[in-house]
Design a protein around this motif. Structure first.
Motif, PDB file in Angstrom:
ATOM      1  N   GLU A   1      -0.482   1.017   6.807  1.00  0.00           N
ATOM      2  CA  GLU A   1      -0.760   0.766   8.219  1.00  0.00           C
ATOM      3  C   GLU A   1      -0.458   2.008   9.054  1.00  0.00           C
ATOM      4  O   GLU A   1       0.272   2.902   8.630  1.00  0.00           O
ATOM      5  N   ILE A   2      -0.985   2.033  10.250  1.00  0.00           N
ATOM      6  CA  ILE A   2      -0.708   3.123  11.183  1.00  0.00           C
ATOM      7  C   ILE A   2       0.604   2.812  11.904  1.00  0.00           C
ATOM      8  O   ILE A   2       0.851   1.675  12.297  1.00  0.00           O
ATOM      9  N   GLY A   3       1.439   3.811  12.031  1.00  0.00           N
ATOM     10  CA  GLY A   3       2.689   3.623  12.745  1.00  0.00           C
ATOM     11  C   GLY A   3       3.715   4.649  12.329  1.00  0.00           C
ATOM     12  O   GLY A   3       3.443   5.573  11.561  1.00  0.00           O
TER      13      GLY A   3
ATOM     14  N   ASP B   1       4.544  -4.779  -3.229  1.00  0.00           N
ATOM     15  CA  ASP B   1       3.212  -4.974  -2.654  1.00  0.00           C
ATOM     16  C   ASP B   1       3.269  -4.982  -1.130  1.00  0.00           C
ATOM     17  O   ASP B   1       2.430  -4.388  -0.467  1.00  0.00           O
ATOM     18  N   ARG B   2       4.264  -5.669  -0.574  1.00  0.00           N
ATOM     19  CA  ARG B   2       4.377  -5.750   0.890  1.00  0.00           C
ATOM     20  C   ARG B   2       4.651  -4.381   1.484  1.00  0.00           C
ATOM     21  O   ARG B   2       4.075  -3.998   2.511  1.00  0.00           O
TER      22      ARG B   2
ATOM     23  N   MET C   1       0.203   8.976   5.911  1.00  0.00           N
ATOM     24  CA  MET C   1       0.732   7.681   5.500  1.00  0.00           C
ATOM     25  C   MET C   1       2.205   7.590   5.911  1.00  0.00           C
ATOM     26  O   MET C   1       2.938   8.574   5.869  1.00  0.00           O
ATOM     27  N   ARG C   2       2.623   6.399   6.289  1.00  0.00           N
ATOM     28  CA  ARG C   2       4.015   6.170   6.671  1.00  0.00           C
ATOM     29  C   ARG C   2       4.932   6.343   5.469  1.00  0.00           C
ATOM     30  O   ARG C   2       4.554   6.079   4.344  1.00  0.00           O
ATOM     31  N   LYS C   3       6.167   6.754   5.754  1.00  0.00           N
ATOM     32  CA  LYS C   3       7.162   6.912   4.691  1.00  0.00           C
ATOM     33  C   LYS C   3       8.130   5.735   4.717  1.00  0.00           C
ATOM     34  O   LYS C   3       8.438   5.194   5.777  1.00  0.00           O
ATOM     35  N   LEU C   4       8.626   5.387   3.537  1.00  0.00           N
ATOM     36  CA  LEU C   4       9.735   4.448   3.426  1.00  0.00           C
ATOM     37  C   LEU C   4      10.997   5.294   3.318  1.00  0.00           C
ATOM     38  O   LEU C   4      11.145   6.094   2.385  1.00  0.00           O
TER      39      LEU C   4
END
Length: 193
Positions: free
Chosen positions: A124-126, A116-117, A1-4
């Motif tokens: 998403e993938i990236g 939520d956004r 999973m992508r990280k923030l």
């Protein structure tokens, strides 16, 4: 999973901008010295604004990030400089409840729930998501921030826009990396525990 990832410059006392909320880039309390530029180019070249990348001959996809997230006040710093999309090489989202339309078709305006956004983006993938600021958006997204990368400067300013601007919340992060640059800037990396 992508990280923030909240990747930002800050003073020793935890401010990302002065009391006027203006552009802190190059301010005497958050100077952009040659060693800081070199660090950015080597590690996070996609975080350079489009005009700077062009002037330095930097192109290509991001190394760490493919998406930038920013609050209205941070976005308006670019607008004041004549840039409707300061990061045209990244997917660009601006979070605001007061803006009604995006000034640029390439910039997505998010008026709804920021958490939520961001959760949808993380699924998403990236590459990872870069949270550029400001303090209010960072505070609202704190439950979803996975990593802090803080370019901690040597200055103390006493007041201004804090790293996290909002009511008390308690979250723990563990130190995972530290780089001391010749100018005295420490790049501190923390991951959520």
């Amino acid at each position: 999973m992508r990280k923030l990832v909240y990747y930002v410059a800050a003073t020793l006392d935890g401010y990302i901008a002065g009391p006027d909320g203006g552009d802190p880039s190059g301010a005497d309390y958050l100077p952009i010295t040659p060693d800081v530029v070199q660090f950015i180019v080597e590690h996070f070249p996609e975080t350079m604004p489009g005009p700077a990348r062009e002037a330095m001959g930097i192109d290509g996809p991001g190394r760490s990030f493919d998406t930038v997230l920013e609050g209205r006040a941070s976005y308006e710093i670019g607008l004041a400089a004549g840039l409707t999309d300061a990061y045209p090489h990244l997917r660009h989202l601006v979070f605001s409840t007061s803006m009604t339309t995006s000034p640029d078709p390439a910039v997505e305006l998010v008026r709804g729930d920021a958490l939520d956004r961001v959760r949808a983006l993380k699924a998403e993938i990236g590459l990872d998501l870069w949270l550029v600021g400001g303090g209010k958006l960072a505070h609202s997204l704190l439950p979803e921030i996975d990593r802090l990368v803080i370019k901690q400067n040597r200055s103390v300013i006493g007041s201004g826009i804090p790293l996290f601007d909002g009511p008390f919340q308690h979250h723990l992060f563990k130190p995972t990396d530290e780089t001391l640059l010749p100018s005295g800037v420490r790049v501190l990396t923390y991951d959520r525990t």
